[in-house]
Design a protein around this motif. Structure first.
Motif, mmCIF file in Angstrom:
data_model
loop_
_atom_site.group_PDB
_atom_site.id
_atom_site.type_symbol
_atom_site.label_atom_id
_atom_site.label_comp_id
_atom_site.label_asym_id
_atom_site.label_seq_id
_atom_site.Cartn_x
_atom_site.Cartn_y
_atom_site.Cartn_z
ATOM 1 N N GLU A 1 0.972 -1.186 -0.044
ATOM 2 C CA GLU A 1 -0.082 0.063 -0.009
ATOM 3 C C GLU A 1 0.776 1.177 -0.050
ATOM 4 O OE1 GLU A 1 -2.976 0.326 2.930
ATOM 5 O OE2 GLU A 1 -3.531 -1.827 2.816
ATOM 6 N N TYR A 2 0.266 2.295 -0.525
ATOM 7 C CA TYR A 2 1.466 3.436 -0.662
ATOM 8 C C TYR A 2 0.303 4.814 -0.438
ATOM 9 C CZ TYR A 2 -0.140 3.732 -5.474
ATOM 10 O OH TYR A 2 -0.842 3.819 -6.538
ATOM 11 N N GLY A 3 1.009 5.863 -0.142
ATOM 12 C CA GLY A 3 0.372 7.227 0.125
ATOM 13 C C GLY A 3 -0.410 7.502 1.387
ATOM 14 N N SER B 1 4.419 7.904 1.484
ATOM 15 C CA SER B 1 5.052 6.551 2.015
ATOM 16 C C SER B 1 4.723 5.328 1.342
ATOM 17 C CB SER B 1 4.226 6.207 3.528
ATOM 18 O OG SER B 1 2.891 6.247 3.332
ATOM 19 N N ILE B 2 5.421 4.309 1.371
ATOM 20 C CA ILE B 2 5.287 2.983 0.747
ATOM 21 C C ILE B 2 5.359 1.920 1.905
ATOM 22 C CG2 ILE B 2 6.187 1.185 -0.842
ATOM 23 C CD1 ILE B 2 7.597 3.358 -2.340
ATOM 24 N N MET C 1 9.800 -3.151 4.181
ATOM 25 C CA MET C 1 10.861 -2.955 3.050
ATOM 26 C C MET C 1 10.486 -1.378 2.780
ATOM 27 S SD MET C 1 12.204 -6.447 1.232
ATOM 28 C CE MET C 1 11.063 -6.016 -0.215
ATOM 29 N N GLY C 2 9.432 -1.262 3.190
ATOM 30 C CA GLY C 2 8.888 0.165 2.629
ATOM 31 C C GLY C 2 9.604 1.406 2.966
ATOM 32 N N PHE C 3 9.317 2.508 2.864
ATOM 33 C CA PHE C 3 9.753 3.523 3.336
ATOM 34 C C PHE C 3 8.970 4.809 3.707
ATOM 35 C CE2 PHE C 3 10.984 3.569 -0.988
ATOM 36 C CZ PHE C 3 10.594 4.575 -1.432
#
Length: 132
Positions: A24-26, A44-45, A51-53
């Motif tokens: 998911e992102y945003g 955001s990821i 492993m996102g950021f």
């Protein structure tokens, strides 16, 4: 640019989107204004394996891509448009880009604006014997 305008720019990108079963992102979006007056944004990821950021990291990457490293102000917002403070990892990254970034203003809660130095006390890089 005033902080309200910077926040409105970030809000344009906030809104969680599901890419697939793992990403998911945003959910958080950020906007940075550099000392040169340029604006960079990021989202955001979030991944299933951590492993996102953060949105701030994403915006910093965009800023660095354009050859800038000094931040005048920064704001990150959630899906409802509320200001959220940068995590410790983001604070540290921003402080390492330039010592001048300790003067950057950050909206940490709706209507509460502080400098990076205020939310990064006892900075390990402030050791008088350590060269930048």
């Amino acid at each position: 640019m005033d902080n309200v305008s910077l926040k409105q720019i970030a809000q344009k990108f906030a809104g969680s989107k599901r890419l697939n079963d793992f990403i998911e992102y945003g959910g958080v979006a950020a906007a940075i204004e550099t000392i040169d007056g340029n604006i960079y944004t990021g989202v955001s990821i979030d991944t299933a394996c951590s492993m996102g950021f953060c949105a701030e990291h994403s915006a910093v990457a965009e800023m660095l891509k354009h050859g800038e490293s000094q931040i005048k102000s920064l704001v990150a917002v959630d899906e409802e448009g509320n200001a959220v403070p940068p995590c410790g990892r983001c604070r540290e990254l921003i402080s390492q880009l330039s010592k001048e970034n300790l003067k950057a203003t950050i909206e940490v809660k709706n209507g509460i604006i502080v400098t990076l130095a205020e939310i990064l006390p006892y900075d390990w890089k402030e050791d008088p014997g350590r060269a930048w």
